[in-house]
Design a protein around this motif. Structure first.
Motif, short mmCIF file in Angstrom:
data_model
loop_
_atom_site.label_atom_id
_atom_site.label_comp_id
_atom_site.label_asym_id
_atom_site.label_seq_id
_atom_site.Cartn_x
_atom_site.Cartn_y
_atom_site.Cartn_z
N GLY A 1 48.59 -17.69 23.41
CA GLY A 1 47.61 -16.64 23.19
C GLY A 1 46.26 -17.13 22.73
O GLY A 1 45.39 -16.34 22.38
N LEU A 2 46.05 -18.45 22.72
CA LEU A 2 44.77 -19.01 22.29
C LEU A 2 43.72 -18.98 23.40
O LEU A 2 42.52 -18.97 23.12
CB LEU A 2 44.96 -20.45 21.80
CG LEU A 2 45.95 -20.62 20.64
CD1 LEU A 2 46.20 -22.09 20.36
CD2 LEU A 2 45.42 -19.92 19.40
N LEU A 3 44.16 -18.97 24.64
CA LEU A 3 43.28 -18.86 25.80
C LEU A 3 43.79 -17.74 26.69
O LEU A 3 44.98 -17.42 26.69
CB LEU A 3 43.27 -20.16 26.60
CG LEU A 3 42.72 -21.40 25.92
CD1 LEU A 3 42.95 -22.63 26.78
CD2 LEU A 3 41.23 -21.25 25.66
N THR B 1 50.57 -16.80 35.09
CA THR B 1 50.82 -17.59 36.30
C THR B 1 49.99 -18.86 36.31
O THR B 1 50.50 -19.95 36.59
CB THR B 1 50.49 -16.76 37.56
OG1 THR B 1 51.24 -15.55 37.52
CG2 THR B 1 50.82 -17.54 38.82
N VAL B 2 48.72 -18.75 35.97
CA VAL B 2 47.84 -19.91 35.93
C VAL B 2 48.32 -20.89 34.86
O VAL B 2 48.33 -22.11 35.07
CB VAL B 2 46.37 -19.50 35.69
CG1 VAL B 2 45.48 -20.72 35.49
CG2 VAL B 2 45.86 -18.65 36.84
N ALA B 3 48.75 -20.38 33.72
CA ALA B 3 49.24 -21.23 32.64
C ALA B 3 50.47 -22.01 33.09
O ALA B 3 50.59 -23.21 32.83
CB ALA B 3 49.56 -20.39 31.41
N ALA B 4 51.38 -21.34 33.79
CA ALA B 4 52.58 -22.01 34.28
C ALA B 4 52.22 -23.10 35.30
O ALA B 4 52.78 -24.20 35.27
CB ALA B 4 53.53 -21.00 34.89
N ILE B 5 51.27 -22.80 36.18
CA ILE B 5 50.83 -23.79 37.17
C ILE B 5 50.19 -24.99 36.48
O ILE B 5 50.43 -26.14 36.86
CB ILE B 5 49.87 -23.14 38.20
CG1 ILE B 5 50.64 -22.15 39.06
CG2 ILE B 5 49.18 -24.19 39.05
CD1 ILE B 5 49.76 -21.28 39.95
N LEU B 6 49.38 -24.73 35.46
CA LEU B 6 48.74 -25.82 34.72
C LEU B 6 49.78 -26.71 34.05
O LEU B 6 49.64 -27.94 34.06
CB LEU B 6 47.77 -25.26 33.67
CG LEU B 6 46.50 -24.63 34.19
CD1 LEU B 6 45.71 -24.00 33.04
CD2 LEU B 6 45.64 -25.66 34.92
#
Length: 89
Positions: free
Chosen positions: A30-32, A37-42
């Motif tokens: 929750g900091l960004l 989905t984008v977080a998982a890809i990253l």
């Protein structure tokens, strides 16, 4: 499979991979706000980059014929391991 990742390429895989994983984890915490989905890809991409930097082997580099691994260091290390130490008489 032979090593094909070294030098500058390896450094950026290790650093960049760690940064991508950190950004993905920060998003999940929750900091960004980049989206789940984008977080998982990253996280996945960062883990792959980091892993290829650690093991120094990349399938995509092999398929493209890219080899940034310095063979001189490996050859020198192998020859040092195989040569017995000479003792002074």
């Amino acid at each position: 499979m032979k090593r094909n990742v070294g030098g500058f390429d390896r450094t950026w895989r290790l650093v960049g991979g760690a940064i991508l994983v950190a950004v993905g984890l920060a998003s999940f915490a929750g900091l960004l706000s980049v989206g789940t989905t984008v977080a998982a890809i990253l996280i996945v991409a960062g883990a792959v980059f980091f892993a290829t930097g650690v093991v120094q082997k990349c399938t995509i580099n092999r398929l493209l014929g890219i080899d940034t691994y310095r063979k001189d260091a490996e050859t020198d290390a192998e020859s040092m391991d195989e040569t017995p130490a000479k003792r002074a008489s």
